[in-house]
Enzyme design. Structure first.
Site, mmCIF file in Angstrom:
data_model
loop_
_atom_site.group_PDB
_atom_site.id
_atom_site.type_symbol
_atom_site.label_atom_id
_atom_site.label_comp_id
_atom_site.label_asym_id
_atom_site.label_seq_id
_atom_site.Cartn_x
_atom_site.Cartn_y
_atom_site.Cartn_z
ATOM 1 C CE LYS A 23 -2.257 -0.815 3.836
ATOM 2 N NZ LYS A 23 -1.686 -2.116 4.218
ATOM 3 N NE ARG A 98 -4.264 -0.720 9.823
ATOM 4 C CZ ARG A 98 -3.148 -0.207 9.298
ATOM 5 N NH1 ARG A 98 -3.062 1.061 8.995
ATOM 6 N NH2 ARG A 98 -2.117 -0.984 9.066
ATOM 7 N NE ARG A 137 7.614 -3.109 6.246
ATOM 8 C CZ ARG A 137 6.335 -2.723 6.210
ATOM 9 N NH1 ARG A 137 5.880 -2.046 5.159
ATOM 10 N NH2 ARG A 137 5.517 -3.011 7.186
ATOM 11 N NE ARG A 143 6.597 -0.787 9.934
ATOM 12 C CZ ARG A 143 5.473 -0.573 9.283
ATOM 13 N NH1 ARG A 143 5.500 0.061 8.122
ATOM 14 N NH2 ARG A 143 4.320 -0.962 9.767
ATOM 15 N NE ARG A 154 1.971 -4.838 11.398
ATOM 16 C CZ ARG A 154 3.088 -4.868 10.639
ATOM 17 N NH1 ARG A 154 4.102 -5.609 10.982
ATOM 18 N NH2 ARG A 154 3.144 -4.144 9.552
HETATM 19 P P1 AMP Z 1 0.982 0.734 8.803
HETATM 20 O O1 AMP Z 1 2.230 1.507 8.529
HETATM 21 O O2 AMP Z 1 -0.193 1.228 8.039
HETATM 22 O O3 AMP Z 1 1.168 -0.760 8.661
HETATM 23 O O4 AMP Z 1 0.625 0.982 10.347
HETATM 24 C C1 AMP Z 1 1.508 0.600 11.379
HETATM 25 C C2 AMP Z 1 0.778 0.576 12.696
HETATM 26 O O5 AMP Z 1 0.263 1.883 13.002
HETATM 27 C C3 AMP Z 1 -0.427 -0.337 12.766
HETATM 28 O O6 AMP Z 1 -0.091 -1.677 13.032
HETATM 29 C C4 AMP Z 1 -1.212 0.294 13.913
HETATM 30 O O7 AMP Z 1 -0.625 0.007 15.161
HETATM 31 C C5 AMP Z 1 -0.997 1.792 13.650
HETATM 32 N N1 AMP Z 1 -2.034 2.309 12.741
HETATM 33 C C6 AMP Z 1 -1.867 2.797 11.485
HETATM 34 N N2 AMP Z 1 -3.022 3.183 10.955
HETATM 35 C C7 AMP Z 1 -3.978 2.938 11.887
HETATM 36 C C8 AMP Z 1 -5.382 3.095 11.941
HETATM 37 N N3 AMP Z 1 -6.084 3.587 10.904
HETATM 38 N N4 AMP Z 1 -6.013 2.760 13.093
HETATM 39 C C9 AMP Z 1 -5.356 2.267 14.145
HETATM 40 N N5 AMP Z 1 -4.033 2.066 14.155
HETATM 41 C C10 AMP Z 1 -3.343 2.392 13.041
#
Ligand code: AMP
Length: 197
Positions: A23, A98, A137, A143, A154
């Site tokens: 994404k 989400r 990654r 990360r 996740r």
């Molecule tokens: P991402 O980079 O989109 O994979 O997001 C990394 C982490 O940030 C996720 O595993 C959540 O802990 C938090 N996060 C990102 N976007 C959201 C969201 N819309 N709602 C809740 N937590 C989020």
């Protein structure tokens, strides 16, 4: 060109898909082409974590556990980001909404702004592949949420809390599915096609 021009591509967009589907990579490419901001809630949280803001301190414990940051916190953050001038003519939200509560919150924000969502791009990818990608990654970028256990968690959280959003947007007729397993170039081309008027 105004966003109401019939031949213009859709410009108020979401990209959804499981962690590791690509994404972030695709959002950056598409947003650049359309000259709209890519708004990644994960990136905003990570910036806050690295700057050790109050929001970052709160978000970090959830992120490291592979859990979602509470909706109220996330919704407020997105509300203020969407009110910034660069989002007035379009945006590509990556990683938000989400949860079903976040869908409702976003509907409210967009109603206030008078800007309906044009399209939702679903990046599809199989679980084994995305897990492999995230493990790679994690090795490369370090990360902190890309560890085997958190990655698995996740994926489960996505299946439970985020996958149901697909039906919601499908029933509104604005969902487009794109195969996220192809090459980066091919996925971008398919997304471009999915945004055609
Ligand atoms: P991402 O980079 O989109 O994979 O997001 C990394 C982490 O940030 C996720 O595993 C959540 O802990 C938090 N996060 C990102 N976007 C959201 C969201 N819309 N709602 C809740 N937590 C989020």
């Amino acid at each position: 060109m105004s966003s109401t021009t019939p031949t213009a591509p859709a410009r108020r967009l979401l990209i959804v898909g499981p962690p590791g589907a690509g994404k972030g990579t695709q959002a950056a490419r598409i947003a650049e082409e359309l000259a709209i901001p890519a708004i990644s809630t994960g990136d905003i949280f990570r910036d806050n974590v690295s700057q050790e803001t109050e929001l970052g301190v709160l978000a970090k414990s959830y992120m490291d556990a592979g859990e979602y940051v509470p909706d109220s916190v996330t919704n407020d953050m997105v509300r203020s980001r969407l009110a910034e001038p660069d989002a007035a003519e379009g945006f590509l939200l990556d990683g938000y909404p989400r949860t079903l509560d976040q869908v409702e919150a976003l509907d409210g924000m967009l109603a206030e702004l008078g800007t309906p969502l044009d399209r939702v791009l679903l990046l599809e990818a199989d679980t084994d592949t995305v897990v492999e990608r995230l493990l790679a990654r994690g090795r490369e970028s370090g990360r902190s949420d890309d560890t085997a256990e958190t990655i698995r968690h996740r994926q489960n959280v996505y299946a439970e809390q985020t996958a149901p959003l697909v039906e919601v947007y499908e029933s509104r007729g604005i969902l487009r599915r794109v195969d996220g397993m192809a090459s980066i170039e091919d996925v971008t081309a398919a997304l471009r096609e999915a945004l055609a008027p």
